[in-house]
Scaffold this motif. Structure first.
Motif, PDB file in Angstrom:
ATOM      1  N   UNK A 375     -34.399 -34.971 -13.816  1.00  9.03           N
ATOM      2  CA  UNK A 375     -34.760 -34.638 -12.449  1.00  9.03           C
ATOM      3  C   UNK A 375     -34.271 -33.274 -12.004  1.00  9.03           C
ATOM      4  N   UNK A 376     -33.685 -32.494 -12.917  1.00 10.64           N
ATOM      5  CA  UNK A 376     -33.135 -31.188 -12.564  1.00 10.64           C
ATOM      6  C   UNK A 376     -34.150 -30.054 -12.684  1.00 10.64           C
ATOM      7  N   UNK A 377     -35.316 -30.325 -13.263  1.00 11.52           N
ATOM      8  CA  UNK A 377     -36.280 -29.266 -13.498  1.00 11.52           C
ATOM      9  C   UNK A 377     -37.034 -28.803 -12.268  1.00 11.52           C
ATOM     10  N   UNK A 378     -37.866 -29.652 -11.653  1.00  7.78           N
ATOM     11  CA  UNK A 378     -38.706 -29.206 -10.533  1.00  7.78           C
ATOM     12  C   UNK A 378     -37.948 -28.565  -9.373  1.00  7.78           C
ATOM     13  N   UNK A 379     -36.774 -29.093  -8.927  1.00  7.76           N
ATOM     14  CA  UNK A 379     -36.100 -28.449  -7.797  1.00  7.76           C
ATOM     15  C   UNK A 379     -35.591 -27.037  -8.091  1.00  7.76           C
ATOM     16  N   UNK A 380     -35.557 -26.644  -9.360  1.00  5.32           N
ATOM     17  CA  UNK A 380     -35.033 -25.321  -9.705  1.00  5.32           C
ATOM     18  C   UNK A 380     -36.124 -24.281  -9.908  1.00  5.32           C
ATOM     19  N   UNK A 381     -37.382 -24.667  -9.828  1.00  7.35           N
ATOM     20  CA  UNK A 381     -38.464 -23.752 -10.178  1.00  7.35           C
ATOM     21  C   UNK A 381     -38.545 -22.528  -9.276  1.00  7.35           C
ATOM     22  N   UNK A 382     -38.280 -22.686  -7.992  1.00  6.61           N
ATOM     23  CA  UNK A 382     -38.357 -21.556  -7.073  1.00  6.61           C
ATOM     24  C   UNK A 382     -36.988 -20.973  -6.772  1.00  6.61           C
ATOM     25  N   UNK A 383     -35.982 -21.424  -7.497  1.00  9.08           N
ATOM     26  CA  UNK A 383     -34.620 -20.934  -7.328  1.00  9.08           C
ATOM     27  C   UNK A 383     -34.247 -19.986  -8.469  1.00  9.08           C
ATOM     28  N   UNK A 384     -33.273 -19.105  -8.216  1.00 10.72           N
ATOM     29  CA  UNK A 384     -32.702 -18.286  -9.275  1.00 10.72           C
ATOM     30  C   UNK A 384     -31.206 -18.558  -9.279  1.00 10.72           C
ATOM     31  N   UNK A 385     -30.743 -19.258 -10.320  1.00  5.77           N
ATOM     32  CA  UNK A 385     -29.370 -19.729 -10.354  1.00  5.77           C
ATOM     33  C   UNK A 385     -28.421 -18.784 -11.071  1.00  5.77           C
ATOM     34  N   UNK A 386     -27.214 -18.698 -10.555  1.00  6.77           N
ATOM     35  CA  UNK A 386     -26.125 -17.984 -11.224  1.00  6.77           C
ATOM     36  C   UNK A 386     -24.963 -18.959 -11.427  1.00  6.77           C
ATOM     37  N   UNK A 387     -23.993 -18.965 -10.520  1.00  8.72           N
ATOM     38  CA  UNK A 387     -22.823 -19.814 -10.692  1.00  8.72           C
ATOM     39  C   UNK A 387     -23.174 -21.289 -10.689  1.00  8.72           C
ATOM     40  N   UNK A 388     -22.535 -22.057 -11.582  1.00  6.81           N
ATOM     41  CA  UNK A 388     -22.834 -23.475 -11.687  1.00  6.81           C
ATOM     42  C   UNK A 388     -21.654 -24.217 -12.286  1.00  6.81           C
ATOM     43  N   UNK A 389     -21.513 -25.485 -11.912  1.00  7.19           N
ATOM     44  CA  UNK A 389     -20.454 -26.307 -12.493  1.00  7.19           C
ATOM     45  C   UNK A 389     -20.709 -27.775 -12.200  1.00  7.19           C
ATOM     46  N   UNK A 390     -20.223 -28.609 -13.115  1.00  8.89           N
ATOM     47  CA  UNK A 390     -20.191 -30.060 -12.922  1.00  8.89           C
ATOM     48  C   UNK A 390     -18.883 -30.444 -12.244  1.00  8.89           C
ATOM     49  N   UNK A 391     -18.934 -31.384 -11.329  1.00  5.35           N
ATOM     50  CA  UNK A 391     -17.734 -31.969 -10.741  1.00  5.35           C
ATOM     51  C   UNK A 391     -18.138 -33.270 -10.051  1.00  5.35           C
ATOM     52  N   UNK A 392     -17.162 -34.131  -9.841  1.00  7.31           N
ATOM     53  CA  UNK A 392     -17.443 -35.425  -9.226  1.00  7.31           C
ATOM     54  C   UNK A 392     -17.266 -35.285  -7.715  1.00  7.31           C
ATOM     55  N   UNK A 393     -18.340 -34.936  -7.015  1.00 13.00           N
ATOM     56  CA  UNK A 393     -18.251 -34.634  -5.592  1.00 13.00           C
ATOM     57  C   UNK A 393     -17.896 -35.863  -4.763  1.00 13.00           C
ATOM     58  N   UNK A 394     -18.382 -37.031  -5.163  1.00  6.74           N
ATOM     59  CA  UNK A 394     -18.160 -38.238  -4.366  1.00  6.74           C
ATOM     60  C   UNK A 394     -17.196 -39.228  -5.009  1.00  6.74           C
TER      61      UNK A 394
END
Length: 582
Positions: A375-394
């Motif tokens: 499910x990570x593909x379509x929401x990123x199509x119009x975005x240009x990503x740089x910084x990123x990380x995994x973390x347990x937000x909740x």
């Protein structure tokens, strides 16, 4: 509706015919206007019904502003922005902040006052004071991009490496957070265009070695014109117009000086245009491997064959290209176990009209592309990503995913009616079973920014991870995690043996009732950045006791006593019961 790629093709063709030089289908110019602060969303934000956030920068005393030196000439340097590093600089147990500065484009006159890097001492309670000049890390006259911190000389405090254009800098910690620049004496001055870096023990001799990702061979005296030949349409040239700048690898001699071992370690490769790098053991053999996000060229996976000798296997392993089998514009990257199977997976951010890519670790260092099904593909199509990380937000036991976005073309609206320059950051919620969704944005997530480096960081020591990010030519972002959370947290600080007292390269596993949470102790990550070195786990008191095991770098696994209550703990190497490695 115009496509950026269709317009880009026309731009490239027109520019090739011009006398000015090669064309481009994307560029990296300066932000429009004065900076890139948050902009109101197009409609009133709805509550996400999930984790809420608030802007904590002003209240915390963090007022850093990145300067890119843009003067309308569309230099590539203007567009990449810089990173941020979290580390305990003065040994007081609190995590400090360092923001890399750009400044005037090399060769231009410096503005007055000259922009300096941002170094903020943590005073506790979520408050900071700026101390770059007093600490000796103002970095004036150095156009910087990335940073990484670690104890390179085994004296128990953390030193700071800053990657930049033309040269790199190494700030050796003299004690209590006072630094002296010694890149030349340490042998790591480098040259060319360095972007990101990571410190890790490549050869398992106990000290930290240094890998530096480099971008393209860029000469400021070359004034290529790219974009349509009419007023306002000039853009920064595509990296395909420039040769790749080979990355660098430095082996630590054990005394805080280094030798260039790029070729002897098998790491000399001339095809990559590196922007992000992360180290970790992807194949479970006890040695840290390297993953490099490359721009417009295949990504690298450098498998450590032992004793710090590497081989590049990304295409064979399945993590070099997109789902369609083409190179993408890799920017930032992270390595973490998102699906709870005990193996570290890989994530890479890419250009707008390319999806970000998620590579699942299938075992023995082989990966499968799970971008679409996650499910990570379509929401990123119009975005240009740089910084990123995994973390347990909740704190539900699954790792969620942050992506900081912001385009590289300030006048992108002239070339596309679907893509913007300033963009929202995205916080994907892990639903379990390898699936993510994107809850409606609220708070600072409802604004738009030009994010570059971004990392997790518990700014107020309350047990949850907040977010700190750098913008290109704009103010730093500091977002406080306001809850609610599904569970409580267990915060683990690992203490290794000298000289690697920060236990860089350790792997910690927390288990209860058949559920496992894996965390990696590392330095460089995201884009040009480094996050909080503490390890954060979800802790449900009803599921206690929890069992913690740690695979220390270059040493056997140790099983530690069962943990019955949440909160912060320190785990020292040698205090657990040794078990066979697995």
């Amino acid at each position: 509706m115009r496509s950026t790629r269709r317009v880009a093709a026309a731009v490239l063709a027109a520019a090739v015919l011009s006398a000015a030089g090669a064309g481009c289908d994307r560029g990296r110019p300066e932000p429009a206007g004065a900076g890139s602060g948050p902009r109101a969303a197009d409609s009133a934000p709805r509550s996400s019904g999930w984790v809420e956030w608030s802007d904590a920068g002003a209240g915390a005393g963090v007022r850093f502003r990145h300067v890119n030196g843009a003067r309308g000439r569309k230099q590539m340097l203007e567009t990449l922005g810089a990173g941020v590093c979290v580390f305990d600089a003065d040994g007081d147990g609190r995590q400090d902040l360092y923001f890399v500065q750009g400044g005037a484009i090399p060769g231009d006159a410096a503005p007055s006052p000259e922009p300096v890097a941002g170094f903020y001492r943590n005073l506790g309670g979520g408050r900071f004071e700026e101390a770059a000049a007093a600490a000796g890390v103002a970095a004036t006259g150095h156009y910087g991009f990335g940073c990484v911190a670690g104890d390179i000389d085994g004296d128990s405090d953390r030193d700071l490496f800053v990657a930049g254009y033309g040269s790199n800098r190494l700030y050796v910690n003299l004690g209590k957070g006072r630094f002296e620049e010694r890149a030349a004496a340490a042998g790591v001055t480098g040259g060319g265009w360095s972007t990101s870096a990571t410190l890790f023990d490549a050869d398992r001799d106990g000290d930290l070695d240094l890998y530096v990702a480099r971008y393209v061979a860029y000469n400021l005296s070359q004034d290529l014109y790219c974009g349509e030949n009419r007023p306002g349409y000039r853009t920064v040239c595509h990296p395909k117009n420039f040769d790749a700048e080979p990355d660098l690898f430095y082996l630590n001699r054990g005394d805080g000086t280094f030798v260039d071992a790029t070729r002897s370690a098998g790491l000399h490769e001339t095809s990559g245009k590196g922007l992000g790098v992360v180290a970790g053991d992807v194949d479970g053999d006890g040695d840290d491997d390297l993953y490099v996000a490359n721009d417009d060229t295949p990504n690298f996976l450098w498998r450590n064959r032992g004793r710090g000798v590497f081989e590049e296997i990304a295409q064979v392993a399945g993590c070099a290209l997109s789902e369609d089998g083409i190179p993408q514009a890799g920017m930032g990257t992270d390595m973490a176990d998102y699906d709870g199977d005990g193996r570290p997976d890989l994530f890479v951010t890419n250009l707008a009209e390319e999806t970000n890519e998620l590579y699942r670790n299938d075992g023995d260092g082989a990966f499968s592309n799970r971008t679409s099904e996650s499910g990570l593909g379509p929401p990123s199509l119009l975005m240009l990503g740089f910084g990123t990380f995994f973390f347990d937000a909740d704190f539900d036991g699954d790792l969620d995913l942050y992506v900081g976005n912001g385009h590289i073309i300030d006048n992108i609206a002239l070339y596309s009616d679907t893509i913007t320059f300033e963009m929202p950051s995205q916080l994907y919620r892990n639903l379990g079973g390898g699936r993510f969704d994107l809850p409606p944005p609220s708070g600072p997530f409802a604004g738009r920014y030009v994010v570059r480096g971004a990392v997790p960081f518990d700014l107020d020591d309350d047990g949850d991870e907040d977010i700190v990010a750098s913008q290109n030519n704009g103010p730093a972002l500091l977002w406080r995690h306001d809850g609610p959370v599904a569970g409580r947290s267990l915060v683990v600080m690992l203490q290794g043996r000298a000289p690697n007292r920060d236990a860089v390269g350790a792997v910690a596993l927390l288990a209860s009732g058949g559920r496992r949470q894996l965390r990696l102790s590392r330095t460089g990550m995201s884009y040009a950045s480094q996050g909080d070195r503490r390890l954060f786990f979800a802790f449900d008191p009803a599921a206690a006791p929890y069992h913690l095991s740690v695979r220390w770098p270059g040493a056997p696994n140790e099983e530690h006593f069962s943990i019955t209550a949440p909160g912060p703990i320190t785990v020292q190497q040698g205090t657990g019961r040794s078990t066979p490695s697995r």
